[in-house]
Design a protein around this motif. Structure first.
Motif, PDB file in Angstrom:
ATOM      1  N   LEU A  74      43.260  31.382  55.409  1.00  0.00           N
ATOM      2  CA  LEU A  74      44.076  32.557  55.071  1.00  0.00           C
ATOM      3  C   LEU A  74      44.261  32.636  53.539  1.00  0.00           C
ATOM      4  CD1 LEU A  74      45.318  35.308  55.773  1.00  0.00           C
ATOM      5  CD2 LEU A  74      47.800  34.001  55.851  1.00  0.00           C
ATOM      6  N   HIS A  75      44.579  31.512  53.024  1.00  0.00           N
ATOM      7  CA  HIS A  75      44.819  31.764  51.338  1.00  0.00           C
ATOM      8  C   HIS A  75      43.591  32.009  50.699  1.00  0.00           C
ATOM      9  CE1 HIS A  75      48.758  30.737  51.804  1.00  0.00           C
ATOM     10  NE2 HIS A  75      48.630  29.507  51.828  1.00  0.00           N
ATOM     11  N   TRP A  76      42.290  31.146  51.375  1.00  0.00           N
ATOM     12  CA  TRP A  76      41.085  31.695  50.807  1.00  0.00           C
ATOM     13  C   TRP A  76      40.516  32.877  50.911  1.00  0.00           C
ATOM     14  CZ3 TRP A  76      36.770  33.460  53.096  1.00  0.00           C
ATOM     15  CH2 TRP A  76      35.602  33.588  52.396  1.00  0.00           C
ATOM     16  N   PHE A  77      40.928  33.491  52.104  1.00  0.00           N
ATOM     17  CA  PHE A  77      40.411  34.884  52.117  1.00  0.00           C
ATOM     18  C   PHE A  77      41.293  35.966  51.197  1.00  0.00           C
ATOM     19  CE2 PHE A  77      41.595  38.989  54.328  1.00  0.00           C
ATOM     20  CZ  PHE A  77      40.384  39.566  54.168  1.00  0.00           C
ATOM     21  N   ASP A  78      42.709  35.580  51.081  1.00  0.00           N
ATOM     22  CA  ASP A  78      43.387  36.490  50.215  1.00  0.00           C
ATOM     23  C   ASP A  78      42.803  36.412  48.787  1.00  0.00           C
ATOM     24  OD1 ASP A  78      44.783  37.193  52.142  1.00  0.00           O
ATOM     25  OD2 ASP A  78      46.618  35.836  51.777  1.00  0.00           O
ATOM     26  N   ARG A  79      42.351  35.356  48.439  1.00  0.00           N
ATOM     27  CA  ARG A  79      41.821  35.155  47.194  1.00  0.00           C
ATOM     28  C   ARG A  79      40.526  35.896  46.908  1.00  0.00           C
ATOM     29  NH1 ARG A  79      43.241  29.764  47.701  1.00  0.00           N
ATOM     30  NH2 ARG A  79      41.002  29.002  48.111  1.00  0.00           N
ATOM     31  N   ARG A  80      39.694  35.693  47.874  1.00  0.00           N
ATOM     32  CA  ARG A  80      38.518  36.429  47.850  1.00  0.00           C
ATOM     33  C   ARG A  80      38.563  38.042  48.005  1.00  0.00           C
ATOM     34  NH1 ARG A  80      33.562  33.583  48.039  1.00  0.00           N
ATOM     35  NH2 ARG A  80      33.729  31.593  47.317  1.00  0.00           N
ATOM     36  N   SER A  81      39.249  38.450  48.822  1.00  0.00           N
ATOM     37  CA  SER A  81      39.452  39.820  49.059  1.00  0.00           C
ATOM     38  C   SER A  81      40.214  40.635  48.164  1.00  0.00           C
ATOM     39  CB  SER A  81      40.104  39.980  50.480  1.00  0.00           C
ATOM     40  OG  SER A  81      41.307  39.568  50.501  1.00  0.00           O
ATOM     41  N   GLU A  82      41.002  40.055  47.166  1.00  0.00           N
ATOM     42  CA  GLU A  82      42.080  40.863  46.538  1.00  0.00           C
ATOM     43  C   GLU A  82      41.362  41.672  45.408  1.00  0.00           C
ATOM     44  OE1 GLU A  82      44.702  42.082  43.571  1.00  0.00           O
ATOM     45  OE2 GLU A  82      43.000  40.800  42.963  1.00  0.00           O
ATOM     46  N   PRO A  83      40.275  41.546  44.864  1.00  0.00           N
ATOM     47  CA  PRO A  83      39.728  42.759  44.231  1.00  0.00           C
ATOM     48  C   PRO A  83      39.448  43.812  45.121  1.00  0.00           C
ATOM     49  CG  PRO A  83      38.780  40.501  43.473  1.00  0.00           C
ATOM     50  CD  PRO A  83      39.647  40.437  44.746  1.00  0.00           C
ATOM     51  N   TRP A  84      39.101  43.688  46.300  1.00  0.00           N
ATOM     52  CA  TRP A  84      38.900  45.028  47.022  1.00  0.00           C
ATOM     53  C   TRP A  84      40.292  45.654  47.927  1.00  0.00           C
ATOM     54  CZ3 TRP A  84      35.596  41.186  45.550  1.00  0.00           C
ATOM     55  CH2 TRP A  84      34.643  41.739  45.091  1.00  0.00           C
ATOM     56  N   ARG A  85      41.281  45.016  47.870  1.00  0.00           N
ATOM     57  CA  ARG A  85      42.432  45.511  48.495  1.00  0.00           C
ATOM     58  C   ARG A  85      43.509  45.626  47.914  1.00  0.00           C
ATOM     59  NH1 ARG A  85      45.765  41.348  49.292  1.00  0.00           N
ATOM     60  NH2 ARG A  85      44.834  39.040  49.219  1.00  0.00           N
ATOM     61  N   GLY A  86      43.629  45.228  46.517  1.00  0.00           N
ATOM     62  CA  GLY A  86      44.801  45.072  45.781  1.00  0.00           C
ATOM     63  C   GLY A  86      44.993  46.782  45.301  1.00  0.00           C
ATOM     64  N   PHE A  87      45.923  46.479  44.380  1.00  0.00           N
ATOM     65  CA  PHE A  87      46.274  48.026  43.858  1.00  0.00           C
ATOM     66  C   PHE A  87      45.261  48.271  43.067  1.00  0.00           C
ATOM     67  CE2 PHE A  87      48.315  50.055  40.046  1.00  0.00           C
ATOM     68  CZ  PHE A  87      48.714  51.206  40.734  1.00  0.00           C
ATOM     69  N   GLY A  88      44.872  49.688  42.841  1.00  0.00           N
ATOM     70  CA  GLY A  88      43.882  50.312  42.187  1.00  0.00           C
ATOM     71  C   GLY A  88      42.622  50.192  42.749  1.00  0.00           C
ATOM     72  N   SER A  89      42.251  49.518  43.695  1.00  0.00           N
ATOM     73  CA  SER A  89      40.908  49.400  44.393  1.00  0.00           C
ATOM     74  C   SER A  89      40.537  50.319  45.241  1.00  0.00           C
ATOM     75  CB  SER A  89      40.853  47.801  44.990  1.00  0.00           C
ATOM     76  OG  SER A  89      41.796  47.822  46.222  1.00  0.00           O
ATOM     77  N   GLY A  90      41.599  51.352  45.579  1.00  0.00           N
ATOM     78  CA  GLY A  90      41.181  52.411  46.536  1.00  0.00           C
ATOM     79  C   GLY A  90      40.481  53.637  46.045  1.00  0.00           C
ATOM     80  N   ALA A  91      40.386  53.833  44.880  1.00  0.00           N
ATOM     81  CA  ALA A  91      39.685  55.148  44.168  1.00  0.00           C
ATOM     82  C   ALA A  91      38.345  55.316  44.851  1.00  0.00           C
ATOM     83  CB  ALA A  91      39.656  54.853  42.528  1.00  0.00           C
TER      84      ALA A  91
END
Length: 348
Positions: A108-125
């Motif tokens: 889970l920690h690995w997935f969170d690190r890898r996915s953060e640029p696509w699910r984090g703040f400002g990535s939904g524009a």
């Protein structure tokens, strides 16, 4: 009387397919997502407007010669009215839940690190579909879970360095390619990330040779040409936007997957499947696995599982070209008359 939601038919379909493949029933693990996604009845025209399987409910089973005995499918999460951000967040939640419960906190920690640029703040524009969700099962239960995050050109810098290096090489050779989505996947043993791009212009398959050379895979071109040339009836020229290129990086080095969107091929041979099975005649185990997969997804009252939407060929330094095939199940197609009626109501 209110019609039953499509989720009940899909649950039955997946349960029967799992039994036919000797895999675990996915419903106990994924029933909630199916219920939230397929709330409308079977044949509702609103299902047709989706980015995964336009014209059908957004469920896409697939066969892979690299995973021949597994129940594999993708879906576009949530109903037709959901936003791209909603779909992205739903796919992320489901992925985190499955990874945590079945693969553990380190995964889970690995997935969170890898996915953060696509699910984090400002990535939904400017998201369109947001994300797709994929999963696969074998006899022991959940084998793989993945999210396909919609990706624009400005997000490539968020890729891990090893994958960024491969993508940079790809774009240096074929700068016309445009990113579509990044896939973040976790299995019981490992995780991985890939980027898939679309070729927006017409393409000769042989024009991929410089790209294969740059990735150290130039010797794989004859096998790729043999497979695609055979199943496409001798066609080696593909229309604009009909070809996707997926790339990844592992301990084995770069790998590449070439996808052909079959609905965009104007003269696809009527005996497409026969040509594919002919091409697999020298690989009897793969041919037997494909026939078993076909049988698992063919309705009891029909002789055909549906329409094939995509064929892909994947290869690396250690793995020769291997085929995957993607399906639009016949019972989840939206009937043309329903689409016509829906358009008439909108126009009125």
């Amino acid at each position: 009387m209110a019609q039953a939601p499509l989720s009940s038919q899909i649950a039955d379909k997946l349960r029967r397919a799992a039994r036919g493949l000797g895999a675990a029933d996915p419903n106990p693990m994924l029933g909630g997502l199916l219920a939230r996604t397929f709330t409308l009845p079977q044949g509702d025209p609103r299902y047709a407007a989706n980015a995964l399987t336009p014209g059908a409910a957004p469920l896409e089973p697939s066969y892979s010669a690299l995973e021949p005995d597994k129940l594999r499918f993708n879906l576009q999460p949530l109903g037709p009215e959901a936003s791209g951000i909603d779909r992205r967040d739903e796919a992320t939640r489901e992925m985190r839940r499955l990874v945590r419960d079945f693969f553990g906190r380190e995964a889970l920690h690995w997935f969170d690190r890898r996915s953060e640029p696509w699910r984090g703040f400002g990535s939904g524009a400017n998201l369109h579909y947001g994300a797709f969700f994929g999963t696969s099962y074998d006899r022991d239960g959940l084998y793989n879970s993945k999210v396909y995050y919609e990706t624009g050109p400005g997000q490539i810098d968020g890729l891990p360095m090893d994958l960024f290096g491969v993508v940079s090489t790809v774009l240096a050779v074929m700068p016309q390619l445009q990113p579509l989505f990044t896939t973040v996947a976790a299995t019981r043993q490992m995780g991985g990330q890939r980027l898939t791009l679309v070729h927006p212009r017409p393409l000769r398959i042989a024009d991929l040779q410089p790209l294969l050379n740059a990735l150290g895979l130039g010797n794989r071109m004859p096998g790729i040409l043999q497979i695609l040339g055979l199943v496409l009836g001798g066609r080696f020229d593909l229309p604009a936007n009909s070809t996707l290129i997926g790339v990844g990086q592992s301990a084995d080095g770069p790998d590449i997957e070439i996808y052909v969107l079959l609905g965009m091929i104007p003269d696809l041979p009527a005996n497409f499947l026969g040509l594919l099975t002919l091409g697999l005649s020298e690989r009897p185990r793969e041919l037997t696995a494909l026939e078993r997969w076909m049988a698992a997804f063919t309705p009891e009252d029909d002789v055909w599982p549906g329409r094939f939407s995509i064929i892909s060929v994947r290869t690396s330094r250690s793995v020769p070209p291997r085929v995957s095939l993607y399906l639009r199940p016949v019972e989840f197609e939206v009937p043309p008359e329903a689409l016509r009626t829906d358009r008439q109501l909108v126009a009125a």
